[in-house]
Design a protein around this motif. Structure first.
Motif, mmCIF file in Angstrom:
data_model
loop_
_atom_site.group_PDB
_atom_site.id
_atom_site.type_symbol
_atom_site.label_atom_id
_atom_site.label_comp_id
_atom_site.label_asym_id
_atom_site.label_seq_id
_atom_site.Cartn_x
_atom_site.Cartn_y
_atom_site.Cartn_z
ATOM 1 N N LEU A 108 1.517 -6.921 4.295
ATOM 2 C CA LEU A 108 0.743 -6.268 5.355
ATOM 3 C C LEU A 108 0.898 -7.018 6.676
ATOM 4 O O LEU A 108 1.146 -6.401 7.715
ATOM 5 N N ALA B 144 3.002 -1.202 1.619
ATOM 6 C CA ALA B 144 1.701 -1.854 1.793
ATOM 7 C C ALA B 144 0.951 -1.275 2.983
ATOM 8 O O ALA B 144 -0.253 -0.985 2.889
ATOM 9 N N VAL C 79 -4.034 -1.695 -3.671
ATOM 10 C CA VAL C 79 -2.619 -1.733 -3.295
ATOM 11 C C VAL C 79 -1.864 -2.692 -4.215
ATOM 12 O O VAL C 79 -0.757 -2.397 -4.661
ATOM 13 N N SER C 80 -2.490 -3.819 -4.536
ATOM 14 C CA SER C 80 -1.820 -4.785 -5.419
ATOM 15 C C SER C 80 -1.593 -4.188 -6.801
ATOM 16 O O SER C 80 -0.559 -4.435 -7.426
ATOM 17 N N SER D 239 -7.913 -0.263 -0.846
ATOM 18 C CA SER D 239 -8.255 -1.670 -0.668
ATOM 19 C C SER D 239 -7.027 -2.516 -1.000
ATOM 20 O O SER D 239 -6.083 -2.044 -1.643
ATOM 21 N N THR D 240 -7.060 -3.769 -0.583
ATOM 22 C CA THR D 240 -5.961 -4.681 -0.889
ATOM 23 C C THR D 240 -5.797 -4.809 -2.401
ATOM 24 O O THR D 240 -4.666 -4.824 -2.914
ATOM 25 N N ARG D 241 -6.888 -4.846 -3.123
ATOM 26 C CA ARG D 241 -6.838 -4.943 -4.591
ATOM 27 C C ARG D 241 -6.153 -3.705 -5.184
ATOM 28 O O ARG D 241 -5.311 -3.811 -6.072
ATOM 29 N N VAL E 150 0.461 -8.755 -1.274
ATOM 30 C CA VAL E 150 0.125 -7.573 -0.473
ATOM 31 C C VAL E 150 -0.257 -7.998 0.939
ATOM 32 O O VAL E 150 0.207 -7.414 1.926
ATOM 33 N N LYS E 151 -1.087 -9.026 1.037
ATOM 34 C CA LYS E 151 -1.511 -9.497 2.361
ATOM 35 C C LYS E 151 -0.315 -9.981 3.184
ATOM 36 O O LYS E 151 -0.249 -9.739 4.391
ATOM 37 N N GLU F 37 -2.585 -9.865 -4.815
ATOM 38 C CA GLU F 37 -3.232 -9.525 -3.545
ATOM 39 C C GLU F 37 -2.665 -10.373 -2.417
ATOM 40 O O GLU F 37 -2.525 -9.890 -1.291
ATOM 41 N N ARG G 94 -2.458 0.864 2.460
ATOM 42 C CA ARG G 94 -3.670 0.192 2.937
ATOM 43 C C ARG G 94 -4.253 0.863 4.181
ATOM 44 O O ARG G 94 -5.433 1.179 4.238
ATOM 45 N N HIS G 95 -3.408 1.094 5.183
ATOM 46 C CA HIS G 95 -3.936 1.542 6.476
ATOM 47 C C HIS G 95 -3.880 3.043 6.697
ATOM 48 O O HIS G 95 -4.705 3.568 7.447
#
Length: 182
Positions: A165, A136, A150-151, A146-148, A161-162, A158, A140-141
């Motif tokens: 993260l 993640a 990555v999901s 985007s978070t979407r 994922v959050k 999502e 992401r970074h």
């Protein structure tokens, strides 16, 4: 091939146009390699994973439905292959770790990332994160998804994922502080 848009390239590749497929490879190879390298931290392995990813895409492009973007589909394949490579490497290392007389496994050493200062510490700290947290954070970074996205790549919500993260960044910060103080 000229300035052909991606949906048209995919359509041509699905119908067997090898030039269209080669154009897709040219557009995505660097990013596929970078994602793989972010996981495996080895140039040869990353190149192998990127290449194997395109072999798999080539074999199954006719079944690509386009529910997700082509890049998302490809990066999911890259991620899965990289995670499989890490898992196999970990299993092999676990089999090769000598057992001391006391019955405890000896400490495994961290891989050498060279003398690049802070980036070395970051790579070491990332490599110590649990697999999904590392995935993640990298996607992401470091790769800017985007978070979407990555999901979709990791095939989880999502919210998950959050969570990965948040936990991953918290552990990463802690590990970096610890390593800087060593």
């Amino acid at each position: 091939m000229g300035a052909v848009d991606e949906p048209q390239l995919i359509s041509l590749a699905r119908s067997g146009d090898q030039n269209a497929f080669c154009t897709l490879v040219e557009r995505y190879m660097k990013q596929a390699y970078n994602i793989a390298y972010g996981y495996v931290q080895n140039h040869d392995d990353a190149a192998d994973i990127a290449q194997e990813s395109f072999v798999r895409v080539f074999r199954s492009i006719r079944s690509f439905r386009g529910d997700a973007g082509f890049g998302t589909w490809l990066y999911r394949i890259v991620t899965n292959l990289a995670l499989n490579r890490i898992k196999k490497r970990s299993q092999k290392a676990a089999r090769e770790i000598p057992i001391e007389e006391s019955g405890h496994a000896s400490a495994a050493t961290l891989p050498d990332f060279g003398n690049s200062g802070q980036s070395e510490l970051l790579e070491r700290a990332l490599h110590e994160l649990p697999t999904l947290q590392r995935a993640a954070v990298i996607l992401r970074h470091l790769n800017g998804f985007s978070t979407r996205e990555v999901s979709r790549i990791l095939r989880c919500s999502e919210g998950t994922v959050k969570t990965h993260l948040h936990r991953g960044l918290k552990k990463l910060k802690s590990k970096l502080e610890f390593m800087n103080n060593e």
